[in-house]
Design a protein around this motif. Structure first.
Motif, PDB file in Angstrom:
ATOM      1  N   ARG A  57      -9.298  -3.169  -7.706  1.00 42.94           N
ATOM      2  CA  ARG A  57      -7.861  -3.157  -7.866  1.00 42.94           C
ATOM      3  C   ARG A  57      -7.178  -2.670  -6.594  1.00 42.94           C
ATOM      4  O   ARG A  57      -6.145  -3.189  -6.186  1.00 42.94           O
ATOM      5  CB  ARG A  57      -7.444  -2.257  -9.041  1.00 42.94           C
ATOM      6  CG  ARG A  57      -7.718  -2.948 -10.340  1.00 42.94           C
ATOM      7  CD  ARG A  57      -7.301  -2.159 -11.541  1.00 42.94           C
ATOM      8  NE  ARG A  57      -7.874  -2.784 -12.722  1.00 42.94           N
ATOM      9  CZ  ARG A  57      -7.398  -3.923 -13.229  1.00 42.94           C
ATOM     10  NH1 ARG A  57      -6.325  -4.510 -12.691  1.00 42.94           N
ATOM     11  NH2 ARG A  57      -7.962  -4.459 -14.286  1.00 42.94           N
ATOM     12  N   VAL A  60      -6.981  -5.485  -4.069  1.00 36.40           N
ATOM     13  CA  VAL A  60      -6.322  -6.758  -4.374  1.00 36.40           C
ATOM     14  C   VAL A  60      -5.359  -7.161  -3.246  1.00 36.40           C
ATOM     15  O   VAL A  60      -5.369  -8.311  -2.781  1.00 36.40           O
ATOM     16  CB  VAL A  60      -5.584  -6.652  -5.721  1.00 36.40           C
ATOM     17  CG1 VAL A  60      -4.606  -7.796  -5.880  1.00 36.40           C
ATOM     18  CG2 VAL A  60      -6.589  -6.654  -6.857  1.00 36.40           C
ATOM     19  N   ALA A  61      -4.602  -6.184  -2.750  1.00 36.19           N
ATOM     20  CA  ALA A  61      -3.638  -6.473  -1.679  1.00 36.19           C
ATOM     21  C   ALA A  61      -4.358  -6.886  -0.403  1.00 36.19           C
ATOM     22  O   ALA A  61      -3.969  -7.840   0.279  1.00 36.19           O
ATOM     23  CB  ALA A  61      -2.769  -5.243  -1.431  1.00 36.19           C
ATOM     24  N   ALA A  62      -5.458  -6.133  -0.122  1.00 37.71           N
ATOM     25  CA  ALA A  62      -6.224  -6.461   1.077  1.00 37.71           C
ATOM     26  C   ALA A  62      -6.722  -7.895   1.000  1.00 37.71           C
ATOM     27  O   ALA A  62      -6.697  -8.631   1.980  1.00 37.71           O
ATOM     28  CB  ALA A  62      -7.397  -5.491   1.228  1.00 37.71           C
TER      29      ALA A  62
ATOM     30  N   PHE B  64       3.392  -7.883  -5.677  1.00 35.27           N
ATOM     31  CA  PHE B  64       3.450  -6.455  -5.319  1.00 35.27           C
ATOM     32  C   PHE B  64       4.872  -5.906  -5.287  1.00 35.27           C
ATOM     33  O   PHE B  64       5.098  -4.823  -4.798  1.00 35.27           O
ATOM     34  CB  PHE B  64       2.766  -6.237  -3.960  1.00 35.27           C
ATOM     35  CG  PHE B  64       1.326  -6.719  -3.955  1.00 35.27           C
ATOM     36  CD1 PHE B  64       0.320  -5.891  -4.448  1.00 35.27           C
ATOM     37  CD2 PHE B  64       0.998  -7.981  -3.497  1.00 35.27           C
ATOM     38  CE1 PHE B  64      -0.989  -6.341  -4.454  1.00 35.27           C
ATOM     39  CE2 PHE B  64      -0.308  -8.421  -3.508  1.00 35.27           C
ATOM     40  CZ  PHE B  64      -1.326  -7.608  -3.992  1.00 35.27           C
ATOM     41  N   ARG B 171       0.245 -10.431  10.410  1.00 33.64           N
ATOM     42  CA  ARG B 171       0.344  -9.176   9.670  1.00 33.64           C
ATOM     43  C   ARG B 171       1.813  -8.940   9.367  1.00 33.64           C
ATOM     44  O   ARG B 171       2.667  -9.746   9.754  1.00 33.64           O
ATOM     45  CB  ARG B 171      -0.200  -7.984  10.487  1.00 33.64           C
ATOM     46  CG  ARG B 171      -1.544  -8.115  11.095  1.00 33.64           C
ATOM     47  CD  ARG B 171      -2.706  -8.190  10.132  1.00 33.64           C
ATOM     48  NE  ARG B 171      -2.514  -7.639   8.816  1.00 33.64           N
ATOM     49  CZ  ARG B 171      -3.186  -8.100   7.762  1.00 33.64           C
ATOM     50  NH1 ARG B 171      -4.007  -9.137   7.890  1.00 33.64           N
ATOM     51  NH2 ARG B 171      -3.028  -7.566   6.607  1.00 33.64           N
ATOM     52  N   ARG B 189      -0.119  -0.542  -2.952  1.00 30.69           N
ATOM     53  CA  ARG B 189      -1.218  -1.348  -2.426  1.00 30.69           C
ATOM     54  C   ARG B 189      -0.721  -2.287  -1.319  1.00 30.69           C
ATOM     55  O   ARG B 189      -1.423  -2.570  -0.360  1.00 30.69           O
ATOM     56  CB  ARG B 189      -1.840  -2.173  -3.551  1.00 30.69           C
ATOM     57  CG  ARG B 189      -2.535  -1.276  -4.578  1.00 30.69           C
ATOM     58  CD  ARG B 189      -3.279  -2.094  -5.585  1.00 30.69           C
ATOM     59  NE  ARG B 189      -2.351  -2.803  -6.460  1.00 30.69           N
ATOM     60  CZ  ARG B 189      -2.768  -3.640  -7.418  1.00 30.69           C
ATOM     61  NH1 ARG B 189      -4.055  -3.900  -7.574  1.00 30.69           N
ATOM     62  NH2 ARG B 189      -1.892  -4.246  -8.195  1.00 30.69           N
ATOM     63  N   LEU B 190       0.545  -2.735  -1.481  1.00 21.62           N
ATOM     64  CA  LEU B 190       1.137  -3.584  -0.432  1.00 21.62           C
ATOM     65  C   LEU B 190       1.350  -2.761   0.839  1.00 21.62           C
ATOM     66  O   LEU B 190       1.030  -3.200   1.940  1.00 21.62           O
ATOM     67  CB  LEU B 190       2.472  -4.163  -0.926  1.00 21.62           C
ATOM     68  CG  LEU B 190       3.174  -5.127   0.023  1.00 21.62           C
ATOM     69  CD1 LEU B 190       2.300  -6.371   0.219  1.00 21.62           C
ATOM     70  CD2 LEU B 190       4.552  -5.530  -0.488  1.00 21.62           C
ATOM     71  N   VAL B 193      -1.708  -2.271   3.007  1.00 20.88           N
ATOM     72  CA  VAL B 193      -2.181  -3.321   3.912  1.00 20.88           C
ATOM     73  C   VAL B 193      -1.139  -3.686   4.981  1.00 20.88           C
ATOM     74  O   VAL B 193      -1.401  -4.568   5.804  1.00 20.88           O
ATOM     75  CB  VAL B 193      -2.614  -4.591   3.146  1.00 20.88           C
ATOM     76  CG1 VAL B 193      -3.829  -4.302   2.305  1.00 20.88           C
ATOM     77  CG2 VAL B 193      -1.465  -5.121   2.299  1.00 20.88           C
TER      78      VAL B 193
END
Lengths: 612, 201
Positions: A57, A60-62, B64, B171, B189-190, B193
């Motif tokens: 989880r 997921v973004a990666a 996201f 990116r 999470r966004l 990265v």
């Protein structure tokens, strides 16, 4: 060790306890291991799945933005979990996206693509592939390879088992030491007593009872057995002493008549011209021989009783004649000792069912006994009275009497009053025992009473009367004319004296006699002589009497011929054997000359029957 | 069947991105350095690849980002992605999102011309380096739009996400301030990265 284990209850108990504990432990640990290995597996899979899910989880973004560095960073967090040796993330197309190997894992073998979904154990490792699904879309797969430490856990369990076993060993030691007092010690006590009894033969020792359980019962039983053994060994010793005394006495009793007989022989040799001396000598010798025969008869009776071979020839009997016979037998002793004998019985005949000879023996024994244990010139009364269905015969004397102890033992075999007045007439101490045996064999009873020493004795015999309607004794058959002469008699016996004396008697009776001393000669003599009667010894040199009889029958001896076995063996088996061998009669040594006419007459009758 | 087809198309997109993004900048550089017609043609291809990657990213941002309730008229109102001045990207997006949904909503792609009025889009991609036009759109643009740009310094102008090329890869950088102003919540999470995040995380 094994030998000691077999011999020690204490050790057995200890081993038993230890074995039980160990078995319980092993079973418990085995159950625990089975449960735990399953549980361990389940927990490990759940744990790894959770780990994979979190990893997936957070990655997921990666995956979405193709950021392998971020994914690798996520994976790098696994270094806090050293048991996870390698990990990887695959994208939704199943292509390897990021990989991780734990420190020390020099040869990571990350699969190029997910092989399956779920977990599998491979060697020492467990492998897990976990799909990342979010918002209903598959985003990729996480792969984990972790150590599967089941072996280590088993080893741990073994170590624990070892430690617990050592502890339980100690516990078993303590408990068995405790139980020692309750179980083993009483047993050891009994064992000690048993040892000491075996060693010292002291049956008066007793084990101490300390418990109320089965062991206590065992101790009681053991003590009772000791008491029983003590009693028996005492009885045995007593019996042994009595047997020794009996033997000594027997030798003495048998020796006694021999001296007068020997003297008589000398007298006969020297008598020559003095016939009156010869007559005296013969009378004396006859008396002594009679005494000897009586002793031996008693002995034979004892032997028959102890081996259970004594049988009664039961027939209707009249008591008066029995008592008269008994008086006649005892008369010489009574007269010798100048006793006054009064016999008193009802005039009406008293009928019994029994063996006349044996019953006469009972009363003559009682009379003999009374005569012996009464000082000369005493009074003896024999009285018979009817009491209902019984007849009571009492023999009363005014002799030395008995102590209460003696009264109790008087009917035992070999028992005698210590102070026999006339040692020469003392006998073997079996007369009363025989009397009791014979009375009881007739369904009666015998009882002795005495007011005390020097107060005289009283013996009472009770016998059942025959019921009305039972057969009465036949009138004595008229004496048949004697056909005791004119026989051809063959005697085969290796005892030359016996053979010669028997030949002399038979010749005197008017018979033709031939004598042989061994079996084979006897056989040829039989062929040539064709005897009508043959007296054959059984224990012959050459061939046995049985064999001789068979062969004599085989060579065609006259069918009417009578074969008489003359032997020292008088048991039933011997008689059966001689009958099987072809003998007509079986006579036990010593052969009483008085029986000869009977045998000869029987032979004559036999021949007569055959001729008709 | 449907899933499988989607899988194939996505796999194509991702593998293309993976294969080409790495060499993109090198090729662009080579194109300018040598001016060879072949290289220029190659650069055209690379430009297309970049657009394809950006289209994919634009679509994936939706997973996201949380928009305020008011941004949608109805629970099943479509998620609108407007592309200003980049028909290639719009085209790719259309292909990519056809038949797909985000959080149960259908996806609607709108191409916006250079002079067209800016529609009320949930994701608004302003392509190109025309800062004036960008600033104008940023000022007047719809309130709850996730504005995505591809110009250095765009974050200062109010852009929420700005594409950059780093280490030969596409990116992006994020301004949490701008997101907050526009009532958008971005997934951590966004942020994780993003190449850089401006404002309080």
């Amino acid at each position: 060790m094994l030998r000691r284990l077999r011999q020690s209850v204490r050790l057995k108990l200890f081993v038993l306890m230890l074995a039980t504990t160990l078995v319980a432990l092993v079973v418990a640990v085995a159950a625990l291991v089975v449960y735990d290995s399953e549980d361990y597996h389940d927990r490990l899979v759940t744990d790894l799945t959770t780990q994979a899910d979190i990893l997936g989880r957070s990655s997921v973004a990666a995956l979405a933005f193709d950021d392998q560095a971020a994914a690798r960073e996520n994976l790098a967090l696994l270094k806090v979990r050293p048991s996870i040796r390698e990990a990887a993330i695959y994208n939704d197309a199943g292509v390897l996206f990021a990989a991780y190997a734990a420190e020390g894992n020099t040869e990571p073998a990350v699969p190029a693509k997910p092989a399956f979904n779920g977990s599998r154990v491979q060697g020492d490792d467990i492998i897990l592939f976990h799909r990342i699904v979010e918002s209903g879309r598959e985003r990729g797969t996480v792969y984990l390879r972790a150590r599967y430490e089941l072996t280590n856990r088993l080893l741990d369990y073994l170590r624990i088992l070892g430690a617990v076993s050592a502890l339980s060993l100690l516990a078993a030691l303590l408990i068995s030491a405790f139980l020692q007092r309750g179980i083993t010690q009483p047993i050891l006590d009994v064992t000690d007593v048993a040892h000491s009894v075996m060693k010292t033969r002291d049956f008066s020792r007793r084990a101490h009872r300390t418990t109320e359980d089965e062991i206590g019962y065992l101790v009681d039983a053991f003590n009772n057995m000791l008491a029983e053994i003590g009693r028996r060994s005492e009885a045995l010793l007593k019996a042994d002493r009595m047997k020794d005394q009996f033997l000594a006495m027997l030798a003495h009793e048998l020796r006694n008549p021999l001296a007068p007989i020997s003297n008589g022989l000398h007298l006969l040799e020297a008598a020559g011209a003095k016939p009156e001396v010869a007559v005296q000598a013969r009378a004396m010798m006859a008396r002594q021989v009679k005494q000897l025969v009586r002793l031996v008869d008693d002995l034979l009776d004892v032997s028959r009783i102890t081996t259970g071979k004594l049988t009664l020839r039961t027939a209707p009997v009249e008591l008066h004649s029995v008592i008269d016979n008994a008086v006649e037998i005892a008369k010489p002793v009574i007269d010798t000792r100048r006793h006054q004998l009064d016999v008193d019985y009802p005039e009406a005949p008293l009928h019994l069912q029994g063996d006349a000879t044996r019953l006469a023996q009972v009363f003559s024994n009682l009379l003999n006994n009374a005569a012996k244990y009464t000082p000369p010139g005493g009074a003896i009364n024999l009285t018979a009275v009817v009491e209902g269905d019984w007849v009571e015969v009492s023999v009363v004397d005014n002799g030395i009497g008995m102590t209460p102890t003696t009264v109790n033992e008087i009917f035992e075999m070999f028992t005698q009053a210590n102070t026999a007045i006339d040692r020469e007439q003392s006998g073997l101490g079996v007369g009363l025992a025989l009397a009791r045996y014979l009375v009881e064999a007739h369904g009666g009873s015998i009882e002795a009473t005495s007011a005390g020493v020097d107060q005289g004795s009283r013996f009472v015999v009770r016998l059942p009367l025959a019921r009305e309607g039972q057969p009465r004794p036949d009138a004595p058959a008229p004496v048949e004319p004697a056909v005791a002469s004119g026989h051809r008699v063959l005697i085969v016996d290796d005892n030359r004296d016996f053979a010669a004396s028997l030949a002399m008697i038979l010749r005197d009776m008017g018979n033709e006699v031939r004598v042989e001393y061994d079996g084979l000669e006897g056989l040829s003599a039989a062929e040539a002589f064709q005897p009508t009667i043959a007296f054959l010894d059984i224990g012959l040199p050459g061939i046995s009497g049985y064999e001789l009889a068979k062969r004599m029958r085989a060579i065609g001896l006259d069918e009417d011929s009578i074969l008489v076995a003359v032997t020292g063996w008088g048991q039933k088996d011997d008689k059966a054997r001689s009958t099987a061998a072809g003998f007509d009669y079986h006579v036990v040594k010593p052969l009483d000359p008085a029986e000869l006419p009977t045998i000869l007459r029987a032979a004559a009758e036999h021949r007569a029957r055959h001729r008709t | 069947m449907k899933r499988a087809r989607i899988g194939v198309s996505r796999r194509v997109a991702v593998s293309a991105m993976r294969a080409c993004a790495g060499v993109l900048l090198a090729l662009v550089f080579a194109l300018y350095a040598f001016g060879i017609p072949d290289a220029r043609a190659q650069a055209e291809t690379d430009r297309a690849l970049e657009q394809r990657v950006k289209a994919a990213f634009l679509y994936r941002f939706a997973d996201f980002v949380v928009w305020p309730e008011s941004a949608f008229a109805k629970p099943d109102s479509p998620l609108v992605i407007a592309v200003v001045g980049a028909d290639g990207v719009a085209e790719h997006l259309r292909t990519l999102t056809s038949g797909r949904t985000v959080g149960g909503r259908p996806i609607e792609i709108r191409r916006v011309g250079a002079s067209d009025p800016v529609p009320a889009a949930h994701i608004l991609f302003i392509s190109g380096s025309d800062r004036t036009r960008m600033r104008e759109i940023l000022r007047s643009g719809p309130r709850n739009s996730l504005v995505v740009t591809e110009v250095d310094g765009a974050l200062d102008q109010g852009s929420v996400i700005n594409f950059v090329i780093a280490e030969d890869r596409v990116r992006f950088e994020i301004s949490l301030e701008s997101a907050e102003k526009r009532g958008l919540r971005l997934s951590s999470r966004l942020l994780a990265v993003a190449r850089s995040v401006r404002g309080n995380p």
